[in-house]
Design an enzyme around this catalytic site. Structure first.
Site, PDB file in Angstrom:
ATOM      1  N   ILE A   1       0.845  -1.205   0.000  1.00  0.00           N
ATOM      2  CA  ILE A   1       0.000   0.000   0.000  1.00  0.00           C
ATOM      3  C   ILE A   1       0.874   1.248   0.000  1.00  0.00           C
ATOM      4  O   ILE A   1       0.639   2.196  -0.763  1.00  0.00           O
ATOM      5  CB  ILE A   1      -0.956  -0.011   1.225  1.00  0.00           C
ATOM      6  CG1 ILE A   1      -1.884  -1.222   1.149  1.00  0.00           C
ATOM      7  CG2 ILE A   1      -1.757   1.282   1.305  1.00  0.00           C
ATOM      8  CD1 ILE A   1      -2.699  -1.488   2.404  1.00  0.00           C
TER       9      ILE A   1
ATOM     10  N   ARG B   1      -3.559   0.507  11.238  1.00  0.00           N
ATOM     11  CA  ARG B   1      -4.188  -0.070  12.422  1.00  0.00           C
ATOM     12  C   ARG B   1      -4.154   0.988  13.520  1.00  0.00           C
ATOM     13  O   ARG B   1      -3.143   1.686  13.703  1.00  0.00           O
ATOM     14  CB  ARG B   1      -3.436  -1.324  12.909  1.00  0.00           C
ATOM     15  CG  ARG B   1      -3.681  -2.572  12.071  1.00  0.00           C
ATOM     16  CD  ARG B   1      -5.126  -3.087  12.177  1.00  0.00           C
ATOM     17  NE  ARG B   1      -5.365  -4.294  11.394  1.00  0.00           N
ATOM     18  CZ  ARG B   1      -5.789  -4.329  10.138  1.00  0.00           C
ATOM     19  NH1 ARG B   1      -6.040  -3.195   9.495  1.00  0.00           N
ATOM     20  NH2 ARG B   1      -5.993  -5.483   9.523  1.00  0.00           N
TER      21      ARG B   1
ATOM     22  N   GLU C   1     -11.388   0.525  18.207  1.00  0.00           N
ATOM     23  CA  GLU C   1     -12.493   0.503  17.239  1.00  0.00           C
ATOM     24  C   GLU C   1     -13.386  -0.722  17.398  1.00  0.00           C
ATOM     25  O   GLU C   1     -14.560  -0.687  17.017  1.00  0.00           O
ATOM     26  CB  GLU C   1     -11.957   0.589  15.802  1.00  0.00           C
ATOM     27  CG  GLU C   1     -11.201  -0.649  15.331  1.00  0.00           C
ATOM     28  CD  GLU C   1     -10.737  -0.547  13.883  1.00  0.00           C
ATOM     29  OE1 GLU C   1     -10.140   0.481  13.521  1.00  0.00           O
ATOM     30  OE2 GLU C   1     -10.964  -1.507  13.124  1.00  0.00           O
TER      31      GLU C   1
ATOM     32  N   HIS D   1     -13.049   2.292   9.293  1.00  0.00           N
ATOM     33  CA  HIS D   1     -12.344   1.166   8.660  1.00  0.00           C
ATOM     34  C   HIS D   1     -12.963   0.804   7.295  1.00  0.00           C
ATOM     35  O   HIS D   1     -13.383  -0.326   7.061  1.00  0.00           O
ATOM     36  CB  HIS D   1     -12.342  -0.058   9.586  1.00  0.00           C
ATOM     37  CG  HIS D   1     -11.107  -0.884   9.433  1.00  0.00           C
ATOM     38  ND1 HIS D   1     -10.354  -1.330  10.489  1.00  0.00           N
ATOM     39  CD2 HIS D   1     -10.457  -1.351   8.330  1.00  0.00           C
ATOM     40  CE1 HIS D   1      -9.322  -2.031  10.050  1.00  0.00           C
ATOM     41  NE2 HIS D   1      -9.364  -2.050   8.732  1.00  0.00           N
TER      42      HIS D   1
HETATM   43  P1  NAD Z   1       2.878  -4.875   3.591  1.00  0.00           P
HETATM   44  O1  NAD Z   1       3.209  -6.041   4.439  1.00  0.00           O
HETATM   45  O2  NAD Z   1       2.956  -5.022   2.106  1.00  0.00           O
HETATM   46  O3  NAD Z   1       3.802  -3.628   3.998  1.00  0.00           O
HETATM   47  C1  NAD Z   1       4.087  -3.281   5.301  1.00  0.00           C
HETATM   48  C2  NAD Z   1       5.424  -2.564   5.308  1.00  0.00           C
HETATM   49  O4  NAD Z   1       5.696  -2.155   6.661  1.00  0.00           O
HETATM   50  C3  NAD Z   1       6.585  -3.451   4.862  1.00  0.00           C
HETATM   51  O5  NAD Z   1       7.358  -2.795   3.868  1.00  0.00           O
HETATM   52  C4  NAD Z   1       7.379  -3.678   6.134  1.00  0.00           C
HETATM   53  O6  NAD Z   1       8.775  -3.807   5.917  1.00  0.00           O
HETATM   54  C5  NAD Z   1       7.064  -2.403   6.904  1.00  0.00           C
HETATM   55  N1  NAD Z   1       7.349  -2.533   8.323  1.00  0.00           N
HETATM   56  C6  NAD Z   1       7.166  -3.620   9.110  1.00  0.00           C
HETATM   57  N2  NAD Z   1       7.606  -3.356  10.356  1.00  0.00           N
HETATM   58  C7  NAD Z   1       8.085  -2.102  10.348  1.00  0.00           C
HETATM   59  C8  NAD Z   1       8.682  -1.276  11.331  1.00  0.00           C
HETATM   60  N3  NAD Z   1       8.868  -1.706  12.588  1.00  0.00           N
HETATM   61  N4  NAD Z   1       9.060  -0.041  10.978  1.00  0.00           N
HETATM   62  C9  NAD Z   1       8.881   0.386   9.703  1.00  0.00           C
HETATM   63  N5  NAD Z   1       8.320  -0.341   8.724  1.00  0.00           N
HETATM   64  C10 NAD Z   1       7.922  -1.571   9.047  1.00  0.00           C
HETATM   65  O7  NAD Z   1       1.437  -4.420   4.044  1.00  0.00           O
HETATM   66  P2  NAD Z   1       0.380  -3.572   3.197  1.00  0.00           P
HETATM   67  O8  NAD Z   1      -0.435  -4.472   2.330  1.00  0.00           O
HETATM   68  O9  NAD Z   1       1.059  -2.412   2.582  1.00  0.00           O
HETATM   69  O10 NAD Z   1      -0.592  -3.084   4.362  1.00  0.00           O
HETATM   70  C11 NAD Z   1      -0.135  -2.241   5.398  1.00  0.00           C
HETATM   71  C12 NAD Z   1      -1.141  -2.263   6.519  1.00  0.00           C
HETATM   72  O11 NAD Z   1      -2.350  -1.638   6.088  1.00  0.00           O
HETATM   73  C13 NAD Z   1      -1.593  -3.670   6.923  1.00  0.00           C
HETATM   74  O12 NAD Z   1      -0.721  -4.231   7.886  1.00  0.00           O
HETATM   75  C14 NAD Z   1      -2.955  -3.450   7.500  1.00  0.00           C
HETATM   76  O13 NAD Z   1      -2.837  -3.295   8.889  1.00  0.00           O
HETATM   77  C15 NAD Z   1      -3.407  -2.125   6.881  1.00  0.00           C
HETATM   78  N6  NAD Z   1      -4.605  -2.259   6.039  1.00  0.00           N
HETATM   79  C16 NAD Z   1      -5.678  -1.469   6.321  1.00  0.00           C
HETATM   80  C17 NAD Z   1      -6.817  -1.545   5.535  1.00  0.00           C
HETATM   81  C18 NAD Z   1      -8.031  -0.686   5.798  1.00  0.00           C
HETATM   82  O14 NAD Z   1      -9.110  -0.937   5.245  1.00  0.00           O
HETATM   83  N7  NAD Z   1      -7.938   0.360   6.588  1.00  0.00           N
HETATM   84  C19 NAD Z   1      -6.853  -2.452   4.469  1.00  0.00           C
HETATM   85  C20 NAD Z   1      -5.730  -3.222   4.209  1.00  0.00           C
HETATM   86  C21 NAD Z   1      -4.602  -3.127   4.989  1.00  0.00           C
END
Ligand code: NAD
Length: 374
Positions: free
Chosen positions: A197, A276, A305, A337
Site C-alpha cells: 500500500i 491499524r 475501534e 475502517h
Molecule cells: P505490507 O506487508 O505489504 O507492507 C508493510 C510494510 O511495513 C513493509 O514494507 C514492512 O517492511 C514495513 N514494516 C514492518 N515493520 C516495520 C517497522 N517496525 N518499521 C517500519 N516499517 C515496518 O502491508 P500492506 O499491504 O502495505 O498493508 C499495510 C497495513 O495496512 C496492513 O498491515 C494493515 O494493517 C493495513 N490495512 C488497512 C486496511 C483498511 O481498510 N484500513 C486495508 C488493508 C490493509
C-alpha cells in the site's frame, strides 16, 4: 425393533438434511462432503458478496458442498463456541482469535481460520500452531483502495471538505480562514511503511510534486526509483508536513506515535492512519491536536475501534471519551475502517477466501497452505 429404529434414523437424517438445505438454500447432494464455515462479524456486504460465489463454487464441484453460515457476533472467547460443528471460521479485522478463542474453536472441531483481510494482528499465531489450526488470509486485495482512501483523508483534512460541504449545503457560500488549506505540491510528505500500500501511495504523492521521504525496515528500490529518499523516523518527524502510517501493527510498531514523539514533530503536521489504530497512542494524538503540534488528522482506524466500528451507534451515547474527543474535533476526519471498501477489493477478498478454503479442501494444511500466516 430394528425396523422401527431404521425408520426413525431415516426420518431423523431426512430432518437434518432438510435443516441443512434450508440453511444453505440448496439441496445437499449426498455424494458430496459437506464443509461448513461460520462467518463471524457479518455485515450486509459480507453475505451479499459471499453467497453468489459460494453458489458458483458448489455448482462447479461435485465432491464438496461448501456451506457458509453467518453470524453478526464477533469472535471472542465467549462466542467461539458458536462454531461447534463447523470445520472452518471466516474472520475479519475486529474478531479476536487469541489463545483462549483458538482453544475453544479447536475443542469445537474447527481446523481452519480464513481471514477475509490482510492484517492478522488479532490472531495468536503461536496458539493456532499449537492447536493445529491452519490460518490463511487475503494478503493483497487492492492496495489502490487503501492508498486512494488515505489520499482522500489527507485532502479532506487539508482542504476542510466536510466542513466546507456542510456550510454550502446550508447555503453559506462564504469563505473564511477556517477553510484555508495548503498546497501539497512542494511539501515534504513522509510515508512510514513502504510495502504494497505504501508504494502505491508513494507513486500518488510523487504526482503531487511533493518531496517524498520514506521510512521502513526494508528499503524499496521502486520507492527510490520514484525519487523517494529513505530517512530515519526522527527525520520524518522533524521535516514532514504530512505523515502517513502504512506499516502493520506489531509489538515493534505499537504506539509508534506517542507522547515522546510530539516534541519532535514539525508544527502543524497532518497525520494520516489507515493501517491499524494501535500504531497511535490516541491520548497523545488528542493532546497533540489540542496543542496545535498536530494540525489535523485523518483516521480510518482507531485503537479501540472493536467496540464501535461496523455497528450503528447513532441512537446510543458513545461512552469512549477518547473517541468522543476525536469525533468532536473539527481537525479530525474519521471513517470507520472503510479504506478497503471498493468493489474491486471486495471481489478479490471474497474470491481469495474461497480459494483458501478450496486449497484446504484439497488437503493443504499449515505452512503448506497458500496465503498461510506462517
Ligand atoms: P505490507 O506487508 O505489504 O507492507 C508493510 C510494510 O511495513 C513493509 O514494507 C514492512 O517492511 C514495513 N514494516 C514492518 N515493520 C516495520 C517497522 N517496525 N518499521 C517500519 N516499517 C515496518 O502491508 P500492506 O499491504 O502495505 O498493508 C499495510 C497495513 O495496512 C496492513 O498491515 C494493515 O494493517 C493495513 N490495512 C488497512 C486496511 C483498511 O481498510 N484500513 C486495508 C488493508 C490493509
Amino acid at each position: 425393533v430394528i425396523k422401527i429404529l431404521t425408520l426413525r434414523l431415516r426420518s431423523t437424517s431426512k430432518i437434518v438434511r432438510a435443516i441443512v438445505e434450508q440453511k444453505s438454500g440448496a439441496p445437499v447432494d449426498s455424494k458430496k462432503k459437506v464443509l461448513k464455515v461460520l462467518c463471524y462479524d457479518t455485515t450486509s456486504w459480507v453475505k451479499e458478496n459471499f453467497e453468489p460465489k459460494v453458489k458458483s463454487f458448489n455448482e462447479k464441484r461435485d465432491d464438496i458442498e461448501l456451506q457458509m453460515n453467518y453470524t453478526q457476533d464477533r469472535l471472542n472467547d465467549k462466542t467461539a463456541r458458536f462454531a461447534a460443528g463447523y470445520e472452518a471460521v471466516c474472520l475479519f479485522v475486529n474478531d479476536t482469535a487469541d489463545a483462549e478463542s483458538i482453544s475453544v474453536l479447536s475443542m469445537c472441531g474447527v481446523k481452519l481460520i480464513v481471514m477475509r483481510c490482510a492484517g492478522f494482528d488479532r490472531v495468536d499465531v503461536k496458539a493456532a500452531k499449537t492447536f493445529g489450526l491452519s490460518v490463511a488470509r487475503v494478503p493483497a486485495y487492492s492496495p489502490y483502495a487503501v492508498a486512494e482512501h488515505a489520499i482522500a483523508l489527507l485532502m479532506s483534512v487539508n482542504r476542510r471538505i466536510p466542513a466546507a460541504s456542510t456550510r454550502v449545503k446550508m447555503s453559506n457560500f462564504t469563505l473564511e480562514s477556517s477553510l484555508l488549506g495548503m498546497d501539497i505540491h512542494g511539501k515534504s510528505v513522509g510515508v512510514m511503511g513502504t510495502g504494497k500500500i505504501g508504494q502505491i501511495l508513494c507513486r500518488i504523492i510523487t504526482g503531487f510534486g511533493a518531496n517524498l521521504l520514506a521510512y521502513d525496515v526494508f528499503e524499496s528500490a521502486e520507492v527510490k526509483d520514484m525519487g523517494g529518499k529513505y530517512v530515519s523516523k526522527e527525520e520524518i518527524y522533524k521535516n514532514c508536513d504530512v505523515i502517513f502510517l502504512m506499516m502493520p501493527l506489531l509489538p515493534s510498531t505499537t504506539h509508534i506515535i506517542n507522547s515522546s514523539v510530539l516534541p519532535l514533530l514539525k508544527k502543524g503536521v497532518i497525520l494520516i492512519n489507515t493501517s491499524r489504530g494501535g500504531l497511535v497512542d490516541t491520548s497523545a494524538l488528542v493532546s497533540g491536536l489540542q496543542s496545535g503540534v498536530i494540525g489535523g488528522c485523518g483516521l480510518d482506524v482507531y485503537e479501540n475501534e472493536g467496540d464501535y466500528f461496523f455497528q450503528d451507534w447513532s441512537g446510543k451515547p458513545v461512552v469512549d471519551n477518547t473517541l468522543v474527543s476525536l469525533l468532536g474535533n473539527n481537525r479530525v476526519v474519521m471513517t470507520a475502517h472503510q479504506a478497503f471498501f471498493t468493489s474491486e477489493a471486495i471481489d478479490k477478498i471474497v474470491s481469495t477466501t474461497i480459494e483458501n478454503i478450496d486449497n484446504y479442501s484439497s488437503g493443504l494444511r499449515g505452512g503448506n497452505l497458500p496465503n498461510s500466516i506462517w
